[in-house]
Design an enzyme around this catalytic site. Structure first.
Site, mmCIF file in Angstrom:
data_model
loop_
_atom_site.group_PDB
_atom_site.id
_atom_site.type_symbol
_atom_site.label_atom_id
_atom_site.label_comp_id
_atom_site.label_asym_id
_atom_site.label_seq_id
_atom_site.Cartn_x
_atom_site.Cartn_y
_atom_site.Cartn_z
ATOM 1 N N ASP A 230 0.880 -1.159 0.000
ATOM 2 C CA ASP A 230 0.000 0.000 0.000
ATOM 3 C C ASP A 230 0.924 1.217 0.000
ATOM 4 O O ASP A 230 2.113 1.121 0.328
ATOM 5 C CB ASP A 230 -0.939 -0.008 1.209
ATOM 6 C CG ASP A 230 -2.127 0.940 0.993
ATOM 7 O OD1 ASP A 230 -2.067 1.776 0.066
ATOM 8 O OD2 ASP A 230 -3.107 0.849 1.744
HETATM 9 C C1 BGC Z 1 -4.954 3.301 0.034
HETATM 10 C C2 BGC Z 1 -5.068 2.323 -1.110
HETATM 11 C C3 BGC Z 1 -4.873 3.027 -2.422
HETATM 12 C C4 BGC Z 1 -3.523 3.719 -2.409
HETATM 13 C C5 BGC Z 1 -3.212 4.482 -3.671
HETATM 14 C C6 BGC Z 1 -3.702 4.151 -0.047
HETATM 15 O O1 BGC Z 1 -3.782 5.198 0.862
HETATM 16 O O2 BGC Z 1 -4.983 2.623 1.260
HETATM 17 O O3 BGC Z 1 -6.310 1.674 -1.059
HETATM 18 O O4 BGC Z 1 -4.998 2.145 -3.477
HETATM 19 O O5 BGC Z 1 -3.499 4.660 -1.332
HETATM 20 O O6 BGC Z 1 -3.985 5.621 -3.770
#
Ligand code: BGC
Length: 756
Positions: A230
């Protein structure tokens, strides 16, 4: 076939390390010298959030204009995997058009508490339902030769301290509740990528958890793609590489790449691990490149209509007293509440889509005799006396008053959790006032997770629209006016109050960790076990028609756990109009030595029936439907015994039951010692056979003989039964203390026999 190993062999260690993190916020790295292109990934998941310029992972900056489909909380309510597959196909086409290699979703974390800020992005409190939906969505998107990234792996069920907190979850609970949606999707749909979560799992960051990313995900479930972090989830990069975290996103400005190089050079990281990560990333990079179709058309208007069709299938009719719905097209209706004109249809954060257009209910009702009153301001979270007075006036002029209520943006978003389960106070006040003025009041809700309904007895109708995407207004009008017969079912329980939720005492946790102390008793698994009243149970939803279930047939009444069982039921539409119902199959273990939920969802099917029509629905159940996770075996295990097969219209509305006896083919190894108690030995059929003759001898020595009958013998007989029952909890060594007369040698011999 590209020879990836040969390609990697040409790379310097520095190049290899560099490939293991993003080139920028949204791209994998290119290595021009070797013809390795960069590929783009993008949020997701219920549409595209493709950012051109300013990048962020919280939905702050703009992205391209796109289509916002209903969020997962809504699509789960459709209980219709085929529909979700269709939505996935549309999203896959848009990815091809926009040259995106991977869409970052679906998100399948379990809705453990109504408070999690991202619940709107998640499917359900039930792992089987979440798994079926995720599988269909992945298959849909990937049918277009672009990838998905099932997320957030694993046990990321709150936003509070999400980047540091440890989710402390026991083994059985992980396997039965928090893993199965990922497991089913990996086994059945093979997502191109998996996104690890921010949190630690039992103390170890998901991004460097080898057990999670390699032992379970790859070795057990057979995952073949790459794991990405993530955004910003990496703590110790070399450890992550060793654990199986292939790609760090977005990037660390080269810091972590250098650490990887250093670790290889100083011998703490095997270069083979780096090579393996490169290979997995490259396989997916080229899978996209080799199948890229940027000429794929993306018809935004057509997808808008598809979004409306999907949203209509997701709406859950929760109350319809005196058939207040559907509305008639010729009657005066008041639409009250800002969400009628400016609906809330998606949540905040990384999934926030820049919609090319939205359709509100008010717009969709164009031409109908509808009077509108704003009622409240969602952004300010207030309802002035004047707004309420206007709403009441509108309600008085109409036969039916429909209040469009729900959670404002600020109440529900990625990044933080809700602090309570209530609607805004101003909206509750508005609903009370409107219902007092016009008893024919219907509430339409826009929210991603349960809310309390203090006015439930004052209104005649409630329609749960969840966060229905940009065309939600079209769908609302179709359902409210009966063009579409509502067929959604709740993918989660609505407790009466927050305090009833099983995780209430522990949710959010303490600074270091959140303990999942309720264990496997999440959602209806808890409410059913406690026989607790809920506002609306899991699986519940009404229709404008009625259905009858009859004639449950099981293919057998006795089977082994290696066999499959089929269960067939006849469903009849007994009402006056066509409609769809969701037939739900639950399995209940009648008697068990381990704690188990009363029932668990193991099958469902949505079927459409004309008025008066009947059809058979057949379910197939295998071992997994009966099994629990055995922590001695570290495997799924079915305890020999009877299982109830229940067919229901919700988890609390079981209409038909049948019974099947399942025999285990697995031996659970037992080891007995002096401390083993009689009850446990007696529960194991083989051990019981060894113990019984011994017991009989012992009891014979102990009990008064028939010929010694005196007036006390009757009492003695009772005592014999009682003492047998009391012996249940006695350890074998108790035989010495309580004078069984067997002697130490006798017991040792018995133990030897038991352990053979
Ligand atoms: C989120 C993800 C997301 C990623 C990219 C993170 O803060 O938890 O779900 O895909 O950011 O934006």
């Amino acid at each position: 076939m590209r020879d990836l190993k040969a390609l990697i062999a040409q790379m310097t260690l520095e190049e290899k390390a560099s490939l293991l993190s993003g080139g920028d916020f949204w791209h994998t790295k290119a290595i021009d010298r070797l013809g390795i292109p960069a590929t783009m990934v993008s949020d997701g998941p219920h549409g595209l959030r493709k950012q051109d310029q300013k990048a962020d992972h919280l939905g702050v900056n703009d992205s391209i204009k796109a289509v916002c489909f209903p969020a997962a909380s809504a699509t789960a309510a459709s209980f219709d995997p085929e529909l979700v597959r269709t939505m996935g196909e549309a999203i896959g086409d848009s990815c091809q058009h926009e040259e995106l290699s991977v869409v970052l979703g679906p998100a399948v974390n379990i809705k453990r508490s109504p408070l999690c800020g991202r619940n709107f992005e998640y499917f359900s409190e039930d792992p089987y339902l979440a798994g079926r939906m995720a599988t269909a969505m992945i298959q849909g998107i990937q049918s277009r030769n672009v990838g998905t990234s099932i997320k957030h792996f694993a046990a990321n069920n709150q936003e509070h301290r999400r980047m540091s907190s440890s989710s402390d979850v026991d083994e059985r609970t992980l396997r039965e509740i928090y893993f199965p949606a990922f497991e089913m999707a990996v086994r059945e749909a093979q997502p191109w990528t998996v996104m690890c979560s921010y949190n630690r799992l039992n103390g170890v960051f998901a991004s460097e958890n080898r057990w999670l990313l390699t032992d379970v995900l790859r070795n057990e479930w057979g995952f073949e793609g790459y794991v990405m972090s993530d955004w910003g989830a990496v703590s110790n990069r070399p450890k992550g590489v060793e654990a199986g975290l292939d790609l760090e996103m977005p990037a660390s400005g080269g810091i972590n790449d250098r650490k990887v190089v250093e670790a290889v050079k100083n011998g703490t990281l095997d270069e083979a691990c780096v090579d393996l990560c490169c290979e997995r990333i490259l396989r997916i990079v080229f899978r996209y490149i080799d199948n890229a179709r940027p000429d794929t058309p993306w018809d935004l208007e057509a997808q808008h209509l598809l979004a409306a069709d999907i949203a209509a299938e997701c709406m859950v009719l929760l109350k319809n007293q005196d058939d207040i719905l559907p509305l008639r097209r010729d009657e005066p209706v008041a639409f009250i509440g800002e969400f009628a004109a400016a609906p809330r249809f998606q949540g905040g954060g990384s999934s926030h889509i820049n919609t090319f257009k939205t359709t509100s209910a008010l717009e969709a009702a164009n031409g109908l005799p509808v009077i509108y009153a704003q009622g409240y301001s969602a952004a300010e979270d207030t309802a002035t006396d004047e707004q309420i007075a206007q709403a009441v006036e509108a309600a008085l002029k109409a036969r039916v008053a429909v209040v469009f209520a729900g959670l404002p943006d600020a109440y529900e978003s990625e990044g933080y959790d809700r602090t309570h389960m209530r609607l805004p106070e101003c909206q509750n006040r508005l609903i009370h006032a409107v219902a007092a003025a016009n008893p024919n009041t219907v509430v339409v809700l826009h929210n991603g997770s349960p809310v309390e309904m203090p006015w439930i007895d004052e209104v005649r109708g409630v329609l749960e629209a969840y966060l229905g995407g940009q065309a939600v207004g079209l769908a609302e009008i179709r359902v409210l006016y009966g063009d579409v017969n509502p067929s959604g079912r709740l993918p989660e329980s609505f407790p009466k109050k927050l305090e009833d939720n099983p995780s209430f005492l522990f949710f959010g946790g303490e600074p270091r960790a959140t303990e999942y102390r309720e264990g496997i008793f999440v959602g209806y698994r808890y409410y059913d076990k406690k026989k607790m009243d809920v506002l609306f149970p899991f699986g519940f939803g009404l229709s404008y028609t009625t259905f009858e279930y009859s004639g449950l047939r099981l293919s057998t009444d006795a089977m082994q756990d290696t066999d499959t069982l089929t269960a067939t039921v006849t469903v009849t539409n007994t009402g006056k109009r066509a409609g769809k119902t969701v037939v739900q199959l639950y399995v209940a273990d009648v008697e068990s030595t381990v704690l188990r939920p009363v029932r668990e969802l193991k099958g469902f099917e949505k079927i459409a029936l004309e008025a008066g029509e009947s059809r058979d629905v057949t379910f197939t159940l295998d071992k997994r439907a009966f099994a629990y996770w055995n922590t001695d075996l570290h495997d799924w295990h079915v305890e020999t015994g009877d299982f109830r097969i229940e067919i229901g219209a919700s988890c609390q509305d079981i209409r038909l039951t049948g019974t099947v006896h399942v025999t285990s083919t697995q031996t659970v190894p037992h080891h007995y010692d002096m401390d083993s108690i009689f009850m446990d030995i007696m529960a194991d059929p083989k051990a019981r056979a060894v113990l019984m003759p011994f017991m009989e001898k012992m009891m014979a020595a102990f009990m008064p003989k028939k010929e010694e009958a005196t007036s006390e013998v009757a009492d003695a007989a009772v005592s014999a039964e009682m003492s047998l029952a009391m012996m249940n909890y006695m350890p074998l060594r108790g035989v010495f203390s309580f004078g069984g007369g067997a002697g130490e040698d006798g017991i040792r011999q018995l133990l030897q026999a038991l352990n053979q």
